[in-house]
Design a protein around this motif. Structure first.
Motif, short mmCIF file in Angstrom:
data_model
loop_
_atom_site.label_atom_id
_atom_site.label_comp_id
_atom_site.label_asym_id
_atom_site.label_seq_id
_atom_site.Cartn_x
_atom_site.Cartn_y
_atom_site.Cartn_z
N GLY A 1 29.17 25.61 41.29
CA GLY A 1 28.80 26.62 42.27
C GLY A 1 29.71 27.82 42.32
N ARG A 2 30.45 28.06 41.24
CA ARG A 2 31.35 29.22 41.20
C ARG A 2 30.57 30.49 40.86
N ALA A 3 31.05 31.62 41.40
CA ALA A 3 30.42 32.90 41.09
C ALA A 3 30.79 33.40 39.70
N GLY A 4 31.82 32.84 39.10
CA GLY A 4 32.26 33.23 37.77
C GLY A 4 33.09 32.12 37.17
N THR A 5 33.42 32.25 35.90
CA THR A 5 34.22 31.23 35.24
C THR A 5 35.70 31.40 35.58
N PRO A 6 36.50 30.33 35.51
CA PRO A 6 37.94 30.47 35.73
C PRO A 6 38.59 31.47 34.80
N ARG A 7 38.11 31.57 33.56
CA ARG A 7 38.69 32.53 32.61
C ARG A 7 38.55 33.96 33.14
N ASP A 8 37.35 34.31 33.62
CA ASP A 8 37.12 35.67 34.12
C ASP A 8 37.92 35.94 35.40
N GLU A 9 37.97 34.95 36.28
CA GLU A 9 38.72 35.13 37.53
C GLU A 9 40.21 35.29 37.25
N LEU A 10 40.74 34.49 36.32
CA LEU A 10 42.15 34.61 35.98
C LEU A 10 42.45 35.95 35.31
N ARG A 11 41.52 36.43 34.50
CA ARG A 11 41.74 37.74 33.87
C ARG A 11 41.85 38.83 34.92
N ARG A 12 41.01 38.77 35.95
CA ARG A 12 41.09 39.78 37.02
C ARG A 12 42.41 39.68 37.76
N ARG A 13 42.86 38.47 38.04
CA ARG A 13 44.13 38.32 38.76
C ARG A 13 45.31 38.79 37.93
N VAL A 14 45.28 38.48 36.64
CA VAL A 14 46.38 38.92 35.77
C VAL A 14 46.40 40.43 35.68
N ARG A 15 45.26 41.07 35.53
CA ARG A 15 45.24 42.53 35.44
C ARG A 15 45.72 43.17 36.74
N ALA A 16 45.36 42.59 37.88
CA ALA A 16 45.85 43.13 39.15
C ALA A 16 47.36 42.98 39.25
N ALA A 17 47.91 41.86 38.77
CA ALA A 17 49.35 41.67 38.81
C ALA A 17 50.06 42.61 37.85
N VAL A 18 49.45 42.86 36.69
CA VAL A 18 50.04 43.82 35.73
C VAL A 18 50.10 45.21 36.34
N ALA A 19 49.03 45.62 37.01
CA ALA A 19 48.98 46.96 37.61
C ALA A 19 50.00 47.12 38.72
N ALA A 20 50.32 46.03 39.43
CA ALA A 20 51.23 46.11 40.58
C ALA A 20 52.68 45.86 40.20
N ALA A 21 52.97 45.59 38.93
CA ALA A 21 54.33 45.23 38.52
C ALA A 21 54.93 46.30 37.62
N SER A 22 56.24 46.39 37.67
CA SER A 22 56.96 47.33 36.81
C SER A 22 57.78 46.63 35.75
N ASN A 23 57.87 45.32 35.83
CA ASN A 23 58.63 44.56 34.85
C ASN A 23 58.14 43.11 34.85
N GLU A 24 58.73 42.34 33.96
CA GLU A 24 58.29 40.96 33.76
C GLU A 24 58.48 40.08 34.99
N ARG A 25 59.66 40.15 35.60
CA ARG A 25 59.93 39.31 36.77
C ARG A 25 58.97 39.62 37.91
N GLU A 26 58.74 40.89 38.14
CA GLU A 26 57.83 41.29 39.20
C GLU A 26 56.40 40.87 38.88
N PHE A 27 56.03 40.89 37.62
CA PHE A 27 54.69 40.46 37.22
C PHE A 27 54.44 39.01 37.60
#
Length: 446
Positions: A165-191
């Motif tokens: 009953g998911r609206a999307g696959t875990p792969r797609d959801e994780l990709r969105r979360r990773v991209r949001a974290a990349v956009a909000a971070a300036s370095n590896e630790r912050e990511f």
């Protein structure tokens, strides 16, 4: 309608009608299978098949058998499957079932006994068909692959997500979360900090020679697990080619300062969004000027602009995957470099990246003033998408040009309060199968 060089008269190859009114295919089958029977270790699945079909708007055109045969031969020759009479290549035939399409069947063992494994046949055939359509004045329905799409979920993942009953696959959801974290971070630790804040499970991979050196990472979605109850982990490269840790490090550049949480008042957010809109306007002008003179700089600017739109979508819509999130995903598709390459950031890219982090850190939009400033930024991002479309057209990366055009139309619809042309799917859909069969090497137990 057509066959390999040396096949003889096509009329003699036509399957005869039996007394029962059915076709007798034994003769043509035997001709196609002769090299397979005499081949050197032939493949277990020697038959290769594809179809060529007219686009709907071209179906009022009726081509003769000879024209269809010429088009099919040109496509096969450009794809490396058809050869001249002086080269003992594959045996193939073109069969016409209707006015709007033909089928091509080949056997993958050459006349000299060697096997042609037809590696990378799908992108080759897509490119060849595109060129044939251009020469014959047809709609170029499927542009050649530009190697910028992210990895799509496997049909098994799609089916499992639907059952749960998911609206999307875990792969797609994780990709969105990773991209949001990349956009909000300036370095590896912050990511990694931002990524854990999204609720994702994070696992670091360490060097085998230097235990203190992080060489990669994997993420998992809580609640998504295997049959034994273990989390389903995805490395960054399995989400998208540009999300591996080495490429993210190159993307951040030499920036190493920790981003500090700014004032989160509506007035402060509105001012930040106004500055971001001005930067987006200047970035659009920069890309237009750099299309032919500095495509690398334009690419770095486009990547940073995608981060800015990702941050804006999360600030505007939160975790809800609304129209702005969808527009950000389409824009990101248009902004990626080929093969997941990462360009060194320019000064303009640094400015846009810093603004993406600032927008992400300032929290949800909550007032009229910052909401109006956000809409102004959406309009400027639409202009940036227009510039990105011009860049991709000049580079002949037409899939990305179409994505940029769709992103611009969606952003303008959002700013104008009308129904956007793209919307998030309510249920996951299965990955469509390829038009051309894979015909890969069969396993030999090694």
């Amino acid at each position: 309608m057509a066959a390999w060089d040396g096949a003889g008269d096509l009329a003699d190859m036509e399957p005869e009608l039996t007394a029962a009114g059915k076709r007798d295919f034994r003769k043509i089958t035997a001709l196609l299978e002769e090299p397979v029977r005499a081949g050197q270790r032939p493949p277990a699945k020697p038959v290769w098949h594809c179809s060529i079909r007219l686009a709907p708007e071209d179906r009022d055109r009726v081509f003769s058998d000879a024209t269809w045969g010429h088009m099919a031969r040109e496509m096969l020759t450009e794809a490396g499957l058809a050869t001249g009479v002086d080269d003992p290549g594959l045996r193939w035939v073109v069969v016409r079932h209707n006015d709007d399409h033909v089928h091509i069947v080949a056997t993958l063992v050459r006349e000299d006994g060697r096997t042609n494994w037809a590696r990378n046949d799908y992108p080759k055939c897509v490119k060849a068909t595109y060129n044939v359509a251009r020469r014959y004045g047809l709609r170029r329905h499927v542009p050649p692959a530009d190697r910028t799409a992210h990895r799509r979920p496997h049909p098994v993942e799609v089916s499992k997500a639907r059952r749960q009953g998911r609206a999307g696959t875990p792969r797609d959801e994780l990709r969105r979360r990773v991209r949001a974290a990349v956009a909000a971070a300036s370095n590896e630790r912050e990511f990694f900090e931002r990524l854990r804040e999204t609720g994702a499970l994070v696992r670091l991979r360490y060097s085998s020679t230097n235990p203190n050196q992080v060489t990669g990472y994997a993420v998992a979605l809580p609640g998504a697990h295997t049959g034994t109850g273990q989390p389903v982990w995805f490395g960054g490269g399995r989400l998208a080619a540009d999300l591996t840790l080495p490429k993210l490090r190159q993307r951040w550049g030499k920036t190493s300062t920790q981003s500090q949480a700014p004032s989160a008042t509506p007035q402060a957010r509105a001012e930040a969004l106004r500055v971001a809109a001005d930067l987006a306007q200047s970035a659009a002008e920069k890309i237009q000027r750099s299309i032919h003179t500095d495509p690398g700089g334009a690419q770095a600017t486009a990547t940073a602009a995608a981060d800015l739109l990702t941050s804006l979508a999360r600030t505007r819509e939160g975790d809800r995957r609304g129209a702005l999130h969808r527009a950000a995903e389409v824009f990101d598709r248009a902004a990626r470099d080929v093969h997941g390459r990462t360009r060194p950031p320019t000064s303009r890219a640094y400015e846009l990246g810093a603004m993406a982090r600032l927008v992400a850190l300032m929290g949800r939009i909550s007032g009229d003033e910052d909401a109006y400033a956000a809409l102004r930024l959406v309009l400027k991002m639409a202009k940036l998408a227009d510039a990105l479309e011009q860049l991709r057209v000049a580079q002949q990366r037409l899939h990305q040009a179409e994505a940029a055009r769709l992103a611009a139309a969606t952003l303008r619809a959002i700013a104008g309060g009308t129904r956007p042309p793209v919307a998030p799917p309510l249920t996951p859909t299965a990955t469509p199968g390829p038009t051309v069969d894979n015909a890969r090497r069969a396993s030999r137990g090694r």
